[in-house]
Design a protein around this motif. Structure first.
Motif, PDB file in Angstrom:
ATOM      1  N   LEU A 208      18.788 -17.002  44.873  1.00  0.00           N
ATOM      2  CA  LEU A 208      19.538 -18.255  45.003  1.00  0.00           C
ATOM      3  C   LEU A 208      19.469 -19.052  43.701  1.00  0.00           C
ATOM      4  CD1 LEU A 208      20.928 -20.479  46.796  1.00  0.00           C
ATOM      5  CD2 LEU A 208      18.598 -21.262  47.327  1.00  0.00           C
ATOM      6  N   TYR A 209      18.264 -19.195  43.159  1.00  0.00           N
ATOM      7  CA  TYR A 209      18.083 -19.990  41.947  1.00  0.00           C
ATOM      8  C   TYR A 209      18.643 -19.271  40.727  1.00  0.00           C
ATOM      9  CZ  TYR A 209      15.125 -22.715  45.009  1.00  0.00           C
ATOM     10  OH  TYR A 209      14.674 -23.475  46.042  1.00  0.00           O
ATOM     11  N   ALA A 210      18.528 -17.942  40.706  1.00  0.00           N
ATOM     12  CA  ALA A 210      19.087 -17.188  39.585  1.00  0.00           C
ATOM     13  C   ALA A 210      20.595 -17.358  39.518  1.00  0.00           C
ATOM     14  CB  ALA A 210      18.718 -15.716  39.715  1.00  0.00           C
ATOM     15  N   ALA A 211      21.241 -17.399  40.678  1.00  0.00           N
ATOM     16  CA  ALA A 211      22.690 -17.558  40.713  1.00  0.00           C
ATOM     17  C   ALA A 211      23.111 -18.993  40.405  1.00  0.00           C
ATOM     18  CB  ALA A 211      23.227 -17.143  42.085  1.00  0.00           C
ATOM     19  N   ALA A 212      22.363 -19.963  40.908  1.00  0.00           N
ATOM     20  CA  ALA A 212      22.730 -21.368  40.731  1.00  0.00           C
ATOM     21  C   ALA A 212      22.386 -21.892  39.341  1.00  0.00           C
ATOM     22  CB  ALA A 212      22.034 -22.216  41.789  1.00  0.00           C
ATOM     23  N   HIS A 213      21.363 -21.326  38.710  1.00  0.00           N
ATOM     24  CA  HIS A 213      20.913 -21.795  37.393  1.00  0.00           C
ATOM     25  C   HIS A 213      20.812 -20.612  36.434  1.00  0.00           C
ATOM     26  CE1 HIS A 213      20.013 -25.679  39.211  1.00  0.00           C
ATOM     27  NE2 HIS A 213      19.304 -25.057  40.135  1.00  0.00           N
ATOM     28  N   PRO A 214      21.929 -20.061  36.000  1.00  0.00           N
ATOM     29  CA  PRO A 214      21.886 -18.853  35.156  1.00  0.00           C
ATOM     30  C   PRO A 214      21.279 -19.089  33.774  1.00  0.00           C
ATOM     31  CG  PRO A 214      24.121 -19.726  35.292  1.00  0.00           C
ATOM     32  CD  PRO A 214      23.315 -20.497  36.278  1.00  0.00           C
ATOM     33  N   ASN A 215      21.118 -20.354  33.359  1.00  0.00           N
ATOM     34  CA  ASN A 215      20.580 -20.631  32.027  1.00  0.00           C
ATOM     35  C   ASN A 215      19.068 -20.754  31.984  1.00  0.00           C
ATOM     36  OD1 ASN A 215      23.070 -20.656  30.656  1.00  0.00           O
ATOM     37  ND2 ASN A 215      23.469 -22.750  31.352  1.00  0.00           N
ATOM     38  N   ILE A 216      18.409 -20.683  33.144  1.00  0.00           N
ATOM     39  CA  ILE A 216      16.951 -20.711  33.136  1.00  0.00           C
ATOM     40  C   ILE A 216      16.441 -19.315  33.462  1.00  0.00           C
ATOM     41  CG2 ILE A 216      16.901 -23.137  33.796  1.00  0.00           C
ATOM     42  CD1 ILE A 216      16.003 -22.292  36.583  1.00  0.00           C
ATOM     43  N   PRO A 217      15.210 -18.995  33.069  1.00  0.00           N
ATOM     44  CA  PRO A 217      14.705 -17.639  33.283  1.00  0.00           C
ATOM     45  C   PRO A 217      14.686 -17.251  34.761  1.00  0.00           C
ATOM     46  CG  PRO A 217      13.297 -18.824  31.745  1.00  0.00           C
ATOM     47  CD  PRO A 217      14.243 -19.828  32.317  1.00  0.00           C
ATOM     48  N   ARG A 218      15.057 -16.042  35.008  1.00  0.00           N
ATOM     49  CA  ARG A 218      14.976 -15.493  36.362  1.00  0.00           C
ATOM     50  C   ARG A 218      13.511 -15.405  36.782  1.00  0.00           C
ATOM     51  NH1 ARG A 218      16.095  -9.145  37.808  1.00  0.00           N
ATOM     52  NH2 ARG A 218      15.813  -9.277  40.073  1.00  0.00           N
ATOM     53  N   VAL A 219      13.242 -15.549  38.089  1.00  0.00           N
ATOM     54  CA  VAL A 219      11.891 -15.407  38.614  1.00  0.00           C
ATOM     55  C   VAL A 219      11.800 -14.101  39.397  1.00  0.00           C
ATOM     56  CG1 VAL A 219      10.120 -16.355  40.139  1.00  0.00           C
ATOM     57  CG2 VAL A 219      11.518 -17.897  38.731  1.00  0.00           C
ATOM     58  N   ARG A 220      10.862 -13.244  39.016  1.00  0.00           N
ATOM     59  CA  ARG A 220      10.588 -12.000  39.727  1.00  0.00           C
ATOM     60  C   ARG A 220       9.328 -12.181  40.562  1.00  0.00           C
ATOM     61  NH1 ARG A 220      12.146  -7.140  37.473  1.00  0.00           N
ATOM     62  NH2 ARG A 220      11.369  -6.316  39.472  1.00  0.00           N
ATOM     63  N   VAL A 221       9.338 -11.630  41.766  1.00  0.00           N
ATOM     64  CA  VAL A 221       8.186 -11.711  42.665  1.00  0.00           C
ATOM     65  C   VAL A 221       7.686 -10.293  42.939  1.00  0.00           C
ATOM     66  CG1 VAL A 221       7.327 -12.481  44.910  1.00  0.00           C
ATOM     67  CG2 VAL A 221       9.101 -13.814  43.725  1.00  0.00           C
ATOM     68  N   HIS A 222       6.397 -10.077  42.749  1.00  0.00           N
ATOM     69  CA  HIS A 222       5.798  -8.759  42.931  1.00  0.00           C
ATOM     70  C   HIS A 222       4.553  -8.874  43.809  1.00  0.00           C
ATOM     71  CE1 HIS A 222       7.955  -7.630  39.112  1.00  0.00           C
ATOM     72  NE2 HIS A 222       7.618  -8.867  38.778  1.00  0.00           N
ATOM     73  N   THR A 223       4.163  -7.752  44.405  1.00  0.00           N
ATOM     74  CA  THR A 223       2.849  -7.645  45.038  1.00  0.00           C
ATOM     75  C   THR A 223       2.207  -6.343  44.599  1.00  0.00           C
ATOM     76  OG1 THR A 223       3.549  -8.929  46.972  1.00  0.00           O
ATOM     77  CG2 THR A 223       1.549  -7.630  47.186  1.00  0.00           C
ATOM     78  N   VAL A 224       0.989  -6.454  44.091  1.00  0.00           N
ATOM     79  CA  VAL A 224       0.189  -5.297  43.695  1.00  0.00           C
ATOM     80  C   VAL A 224      -0.731  -4.932  44.852  1.00  0.00           C
ATOM     81  CG1 VAL A 224      -1.701  -4.565  42.173  1.00  0.00           C
ATOM     82  CG2 VAL A 224       0.283  -5.786  41.232  1.00  0.00           C
ATOM     83  N   PHE A 225      -0.862  -3.638  45.112  1.00  0.00           N
ATOM     84  CA  PHE A 225      -1.724  -3.156  46.189  1.00  0.00           C
ATOM     85  C   PHE A 225      -2.842  -2.313  45.577  1.00  0.00           C
ATOM     86  CE2 PHE A 225       2.496  -3.912  47.811  1.00  0.00           C
ATOM     87  CZ  PHE A 225       2.247  -4.712  48.918  1.00  0.00           C
ATOM     88  N   PRO A 226      -4.010  -2.924  45.342  1.00  0.00           N
ATOM     89  CA  PRO A 226      -5.087  -2.222  44.632  1.00  0.00           C
ATOM     90  C   PRO A 226      -5.757  -1.164  45.500  1.00  0.00           C
ATOM     91  CG  PRO A 226      -5.402  -4.623  44.634  1.00  0.00           C
ATOM     92  CD  PRO A 226      -4.363  -4.306  45.654  1.00  0.00           C
TER      93      PRO A 226
END
Length: 343
Positions: A208-226
């Protein structure tokens, strides 16, 4: 095609990374390896002495010691107020800019049989595992994405023709039991499953934010499973763990924290949203992906095909685990401990 496949999706040189639980285990080793790649690092934990020792260890691995910076913040990240304070202090230290990457590594486990678990431990595990992630993500996302009162973007638009700015990253830390739990981990696994659910839905919200604010850095969300690591935390777990749970864990792959950190960073660099650090975690993960992001078409296809196979295998694994537990109850009773037979 080759250059696309080899592109680093997690560049860290010259960027600032905040790591909770950064004074030991996975957090400390990840911080050191990221420093070796040129990152500025802030570690967060409760123990001031351990933090100071951690910063000394991390700084020794700096790629460019003259320009890289390191900092520590003593905090209990199980409260929203403390997470907000940590982010504010990180921004002040980072010359008014929020950290580019936040990795939530803090957590704890109390693996006992459900009815033998002190009730306060249910809340303690949700606080240390789930809420430490949820509150930290809330604080940093507000710093990254919250609009100014006039509705403008929180950042100055990028210069024309400057190209896309590197993505920002939030990284949560899950567990094998985020996908498959068993006797003795019943009080703990819901807090790790909740992290995976948070990651799944939050990663979609970021579109949603990537589409609405294309001039700011995209946010990626990850989960690591150790994978399981021979750390102080594991020693603490084993002191309360039942013999039954230890028996069910037999055959579990154990990796040193530096190897787990290396595998996690490699997965992040390849662009994985969910990052398993052992073969068994990857296989079990494919069988329960559901609506999770699958890392693109080809990775998604491979994971789906693997998932079909593992789904069949899991039927037999569950049957075998149930059989072991039933046999244990008949032989040793319901305490979960081996009962010595009287002579």
């Amino acid at each position: 095609m080759g250059s696309f496949l080899s592109r680093n999706e997690f560049p860290v040189e010259g960027r600032t990374i905040l790591i909770t639980g950064g004074s030991r285990g996975l957090g400390l080793n990840a911080a050191r390896q990221l420093a070796e790649k040129g990152a500025n690092v802030i570690i967060v934990a409760r123990n001031e002495t351990k933090l100071q020792e951690g910063v000394a260890f991390i700084s020794q691995g700096a790629r460019t010691p003259g320009s890289q910076r390191f900092h520590h913040i003593a905090a209990d990240v199980t409260t929203s107020a403390e997470c907000a304070r940590v982010v504010a202090e990180a921004i002040a230290w980072n010359n008014g800019s929020p950290p580019d990457i936040v990795w939530c590594c803090s957590g704890s486990a109390y693996p006992t049989l459900y009815i033998d678990t002190p009730p306060e431990q249910f809340q303690a595990m949700m606080d240390s595992n789930y809420f430490s992630c949820a509150y930290m993500a809330h604080a940093v996302l507000n710093a990254w994405l919250r609009s100014n009162p006039d509705g403008a973007s929180p950042e100055t638009p990028a210069e024309p023709n400057a190209g896309p700015r590197p993505a920002r990253h939030i990284i949560f830390t899950g567990s094998f039991v985020s996908f498959y739990s068993f006797a003795g981990f019943t009080p703990y696994s819901p807090s790790k499953a909740a992290i995976r659910a948070l990651s799944d839905s939050l990663s979609q919200e970021m579109n949603l934010y990537a589409a609405a604010h294309p001039n700011i850095p995209r946010v990626r969300v990850h989960t690591v499973f150790p994978a399981t690591m021979p750390t102080q935390g594991l020693d603490e777990e084993n002191r309360v763990k039942t013999d039954l749970t230890k028996a069910l864990e037999e055959g579990d792959q154990i990796l040193e924290p530096d190897e787990v950190a290396r595998r996690a960073i490699r997965g992040l660099e390849s662009g994985e949203d969910l990052v398993p650090t052992s073969t068994i975690i990857r296989l079990v993960m494919t069988s329960v992906l559901g609506g999770s992001a699958r890392g693109g078409f080809w990775k998604g296809l491979v994971n789906t095909l693997l998932g079909w196979i593992v789904l069949v295998v899991m039927v037999f694994i569950r049957w075998e685990m149930d059989t072991k537990v039933t046999k244990w109850g008949k032989q040793h009773g319901s305490s979960g401990m081996i009962q010595q037979k009287s002579k």
